[in-house]
Design a protein around this motif. Structure first.
Motif, PDB file in Angstrom:
ATOM      1  N   TRP A  34      17.600   6.934  23.245  1.00  0.00           N
ATOM      2  CA  TRP A  34      17.129   7.648  22.826  1.00  0.00           C
ATOM      3  C   TRP A  34      15.500   7.715  22.449  1.00  0.00           C
ATOM      4  CZ3 TRP A  34      19.639  12.191  23.027  1.00  0.00           C
ATOM      5  CH2 TRP A  34      21.572  11.711  23.237  1.00  0.00           C
ATOM      6  N   TRP A  35      15.725   6.877  21.918  1.00  0.00           N
ATOM      7  CA  TRP A  35      13.822   6.493  21.423  1.00  0.00           C
ATOM      8  C   TRP A  35      13.285   6.593  22.460  1.00  0.00           C
ATOM      9  CZ3 TRP A  35      12.337   5.648  16.978  1.00  0.00           C
ATOM     10  CH2 TRP A  35      12.922   5.959  16.005  1.00  0.00           C
ATOM     11  N   LEU A  36      13.735   6.055  23.670  1.00  0.00           N
ATOM     12  CA  LEU A  36      12.650   6.589  24.876  1.00  0.00           C
ATOM     13  C   LEU A  36      12.515   7.600  25.311  1.00  0.00           C
ATOM     14  CD1 LEU A  36      11.914   5.620  27.658  1.00  0.00           C
ATOM     15  CD2 LEU A  36      14.209   5.508  28.962  1.00  0.00           C
ATOM     16  N   THR A  37      13.256   8.729  24.856  1.00  0.00           N
ATOM     17  CA  THR A  37      13.741  10.815  25.291  1.00  0.00           C
ATOM     18  C   THR A  37      12.369  10.842  24.281  1.00  0.00           C
ATOM     19  OG1 THR A  37      16.059  10.311  25.900  1.00  0.00           O
ATOM     20  CG2 THR A  37      15.055  12.290  24.937  1.00  0.00           C
ATOM     21  N   LEU A  38      12.555  10.207  22.843  1.00  0.00           N
ATOM     22  CA  LEU A  38      12.125  10.470  22.617  1.00  0.00           C
ATOM     23  C   LEU A  38      10.259  10.810  22.665  1.00  0.00           C
ATOM     24  CD1 LEU A  38      11.146  11.949  19.197  1.00  0.00           C
ATOM     25  CD2 LEU A  38      11.225   9.246  18.456  1.00  0.00           C
ATOM     26  N   GLY A  39      10.413   8.990  23.245  1.00  0.00           N
ATOM     27  CA  GLY A  39       8.800   9.044  23.823  1.00  0.00           C
ATOM     28  C   GLY A  39       8.797   9.368  24.894  1.00  0.00           C
ATOM     29  N   CYS A  40       9.370  10.100  25.917  1.00  0.00           N
ATOM     30  CA  CYS A  40       8.768  10.728  27.028  1.00  0.00           C
ATOM     31  C   CYS A  40       9.149  12.638  26.339  1.00  0.00           C
ATOM     32  CB  CYS A  40      10.304  11.129  28.280  1.00  0.00           C
ATOM     33  SG  CYS A  40      10.681   9.308  28.693  1.00  0.00           S
ATOM     34  N   LEU A  42       7.331  13.024  23.383  1.00  0.00           N
ATOM     35  CA  LEU A  42       6.544  12.597  23.197  1.00  0.00           C
ATOM     36  C   LEU A  42       4.886  13.136  24.531  1.00  0.00           C
ATOM     37  CD1 LEU A  42       6.218   9.842  20.536  1.00  0.00           C
ATOM     38  CD2 LEU A  42       5.822  12.732  19.831  1.00  0.00           C
ATOM     39  N   VAL A  43       5.135  12.406  25.418  1.00  0.00           N
ATOM     40  CA  VAL A  43       3.945  12.425  26.381  1.00  0.00           C
ATOM     41  C   VAL A  43       4.810  14.007  27.254  1.00  0.00           C
ATOM     42  CG1 VAL A  43       4.104  11.764  29.223  1.00  0.00           C
ATOM     43  CG2 VAL A  43       4.658  10.057  27.311  1.00  0.00           C
ATOM     44  N   VAL A  44       5.466  14.908  26.585  1.00  0.00           N
ATOM     45  CA  VAL A  44       5.408  16.158  27.335  1.00  0.00           C
ATOM     46  C   VAL A  44       4.337  17.081  26.669  1.00  0.00           C
ATOM     47  CG1 VAL A  44       6.834  18.420  27.104  1.00  0.00           C
ATOM     48  CG2 VAL A  44       7.935  15.849  28.258  1.00  0.00           C
ATOM     49  N   LEU A  45       4.926  16.198  24.557  1.00  0.00           N
ATOM     50  CA  LEU A  45       3.596  16.861  24.252  1.00  0.00           C
ATOM     51  C   LEU A  45       2.504  17.114  24.248  1.00  0.00           C
ATOM     52  CD1 LEU A  45       5.611  16.924  20.779  1.00  0.00           C
ATOM     53  CD2 LEU A  45       5.992  19.356  22.204  1.00  0.00           C
ATOM     54  N   VAL A 114       6.417  23.301  27.889  1.00  0.00           N
ATOM     55  CA  VAL A 114       6.731  22.447  27.010  1.00  0.00           C
ATOM     56  C   VAL A 114       8.573  22.286  26.764  1.00  0.00           C
ATOM     57  CG1 VAL A 114       7.275  21.299  24.209  1.00  0.00           C
ATOM     58  CG2 VAL A 114       5.105  22.157  25.411  1.00  0.00           C
ATOM     59  N   VAL A 115       8.700  23.619  26.966  1.00  0.00           N
ATOM     60  CA  VAL A 115      10.254  23.664  26.732  1.00  0.00           C
ATOM     61  C   VAL A 115      10.902  22.711  27.934  1.00  0.00           C
ATOM     62  CG1 VAL A 115      12.359  25.221  26.572  1.00  0.00           C
ATOM     63  CG2 VAL A 115      10.338  25.617  24.912  1.00  0.00           C
ATOM     64  N   CYS A 116      10.876  23.532  28.907  1.00  0.00           N
ATOM     65  CA  CYS A 116      10.814  22.900  30.256  1.00  0.00           C
ATOM     66  C   CYS A 116      11.106  21.852  30.147  1.00  0.00           C
ATOM     67  CB  CYS A 116      10.422  23.686  31.314  1.00  0.00           C
ATOM     68  SG  CYS A 116      10.988  22.645  32.340  1.00  0.00           S
TER      69      CYS A 116
END
Length: 579
Positions: A34-40, A42-45, A114-116
């Motif tokens: 879940w932390w990895l998903t959050l990091g990804c 942030l990269v998307v943003l 961003v949504v995608c």
């Protein structure tokens, strides 16, 4: 560490000896994914704005807006059913994207990206959980590494609002089916049967609400999960301990899924049973053929060779990932033959079916597809899981802790090496081709690369920076494409730039009053402005837009890695450059 790692997992589950009377999730989620998903996220943003608008995004955004007008008008405004043939597509994701950018329409496509992209990151938790169920923590880690270094997924992550949400929903559906098929025993109570159906029903329904044709694959997986579960229970459990994933649970799953699919779909609401079936029939027998560059030849999307998908997967996947995933597939098949009834086998069976089934199905039926792996992105998360299986086996073959650590470091380095290509190709990772064909440069003119026209963003931004001979006059630019793709360039043009659509072949110098021509290298159908015209277009109707106005010099090229995606022609070759 035990070499027989799958058998070890079975033994540990038997020692626990727990039999529950109610369904409980056992996906094995951990905090780190879940932390990895959050990091990804942030990269998307940080990077979503760098991806260009693609061919279909303009009409998809318009479709979402029209669907919203249908609902706020109480079903009176039905223009959403008249926009090309989009009525046969599920609009749920386009509605979500519309709700996201409605407050800031001038950032429409940036917010859509961003949504995608955030949706793409949600593939991580179920993929990692399945990798953990099969290969333990080692399998989970390498599943994550494999997933996040697949160029096709990264390249489509921010601007493919059909296939990325479908891939996300697909892997969540596989996870939900595995949870039910290989979870602890359930009781006969009606409440427990409904709970059993709820997870798969929601996952399948949301996926079908984006792409209804996914019903074919998902229902196949549902049937396979149910049959394998029933056989397993009969082979391994006495009658009084057998769980009941019965017909009523299946019907409840299908009812939930179908209801979610129809809920936000105006055309389906008119005939909730017939219209979804018509949509699926349309998807499996697509009525329009498009030109495809394959092995240096111009073919048509309904006449591709049977090996097309397998070969495309093989040349658009990093070689290390491809080889280890093939090893993982072999390990899975051998284990399924030797030990078909243990806990990992239920997950292995569905993961293998989710990866092999769609590719094998297309190979046998050869329905009309195009754009490389674009319409089959949903097989990539299962491939990443098989990659994790292969890595787990290689690591756990070590005879000492030092050997196993060394193997893990080597495999991680081999996987992370792919990041170099992802950075060099950014934001066109979807054009990646491996060393089998000489990389992106070797694939140029032999395979479709920027079939999305995403490089028009960079091309028109170059035009924006060019000086005008007369500051009172705009720069006039011909842009190759068709009306549905007008946003690829128009969204990024400056106020002093005027774009004019070019839909057919042309020769000679630039027409009077035209300053530049922006043209993709992908073959197009000449003078096509609608789906109906594309259907009527003859086999000789294809042309290469970059070869238009051949007497005009090339003043700029947009590309990566020695390949050219888009050509800009002008009146003087003053800045012939390629990235």
């Amino acid at each position: 560490m035990n070499v027989n790692w799958l058998e070890q997992r079975q033994a540990s589950s038997v020692e626990e000896g727990e039999v529950s009377t109610a369904w409980k999730p056992s996906g094995g989620f951990r905090a780190w994914e879940w932390w990895l998903t959050l990091g990804c996220g942030l990269v998307v943003l940080a990077t979503a704005h760098q991806f260009g608008v693609t061919t279909d995004e303009g009409v998809q955004a318009e479709y979402g807006e029209l669907v919203w007008r249908y609902f706020i008008s109480g079903g009176v405004d039905r223009r959403c059913n008249e926009l090309y043939d989009l009525k046969v597509y599920g609009p749920l994701y386009e509605l979500i994207s519309f709700w996201a950018y409605a407050w800031k329409p001038e950032w429409k496509f940036e917010i859509r990206h961003v949504v995608c992209g955030l949706t793409a990151t949600l593939m991580v938790p179920p993929s990692v959980a399945l990798g953990r169920r099969i290969g333990g923590e080692v399998g989970a880690v390498f599943t994550a590494l494999g997933l996040l270094t697949l160029p096709q997924l990264i390249g489509h992550s921010c601007n493919n609002s059909k296939d990325i949400p479908t891939a996300c929903g697909f892997i969540w559906s596989v996870w939900a089916l595995v949870e039910v098929a290989s979870g602890p025993a359930r009781s006969f109570a009606t409440r427990d049967r409904i709970i059993t159906a709820l997870g798969p029903g929601i996952a399948l329904g949301l996926t079908m609400a984006v792409r209804p044709a996914a019903m074919l694959m998902l229902n196949g997986l549902l049937a396979l999960a149910w049959l394998s579960h029933e056989l397993r229970e009969r082979m391994t459990q006495p009658p009084w301990l057998r769980s009941r994933w019965g017909v009523w649970s299946l019907l409840a799953t299908l009812t939930i899924a179908w209801s979610l699919m129809v809920l936000a779909w105006p055309w389906a609401r008119q005939a909730p049973w017939l219209h979804p079936l018509k949509a699926i029939a349309t998807a499996t027998a697509f009525h329009t053929a498009y030109p495809v560059t394959f092995e240096g030849r111009l073919l048509w999307s309904d006449q591709l060779p049977a090996r097309y998908l397998i070969q495309t997967l093989a040349i658009t996947t990093p070689l290390g990932t491809l080889g280890i995933a093939a090893l993982g597939l072999g390990i899975a098949i051998v284990h399924l033959i030797r030990r078909p009834w243990d806990d990992p086998s239920q997950a292995l069976l569905l993961v293998v079916a989710a990866f092999v089934g769609p590719i094998l199905g297309w190979t046998l039926t050869r329905t009309n597809i195009y754009d490389g792996m674009r319409q089959f992105l949903f097989v990539l998360p299962p491939m990443a899981i098989l990659f994790g299986v292969g890595c787990a086996r290689l690591v756990q073959q070590g005879q000492s802790p030092q050997t196993r650590v060394g193997a893990a470091v080597f495999l991680a380095s081999l996987t992370l090496w792919n990041l170099g290509d992802l950075v060099r190709l950014h934001p066109y990772q979807h054009t990646f081709h491996n060393a089998f064909v000489g990389g992106v440069a070797g694939a140029d003119d032999r395979y479709d690369l920027d079939y999305w026209r995403a490089s028009y963003k960079e091309a028109i931004e170059w035009v924006n920076r060019q000086p005008r001979s007369d500051p009172r006059q705009p720069l006039r630019v011909l842009v190759a494409g068709h009306p549905a793709s007008r946003w690829c360039a128009d969204w990024y043009k400056a106020d002093h730039v005027e774009t004019i659509l070019m839909m057919g072949p042309a020769s000679g110098p630039l027409p009077p009053g035209i300053d530049y021509v922006v043209a993709t290298k992908r073959p197009l159908l000449r003078a096509v402005t609608s789906i109906e015209e594309a259907r009527r277009a003859g086999r000789n109707a294809a042309f290469r837009p970059d070869q238009n106005y051949a007497d005009a010099p090339v003043v700029h090229r947009v590309g990566r890695g020695g390949a050219t995606f888009t050509v800009i022609r002008g009146r003087a070759a003053t800045a012939d450059r390629s990235r």
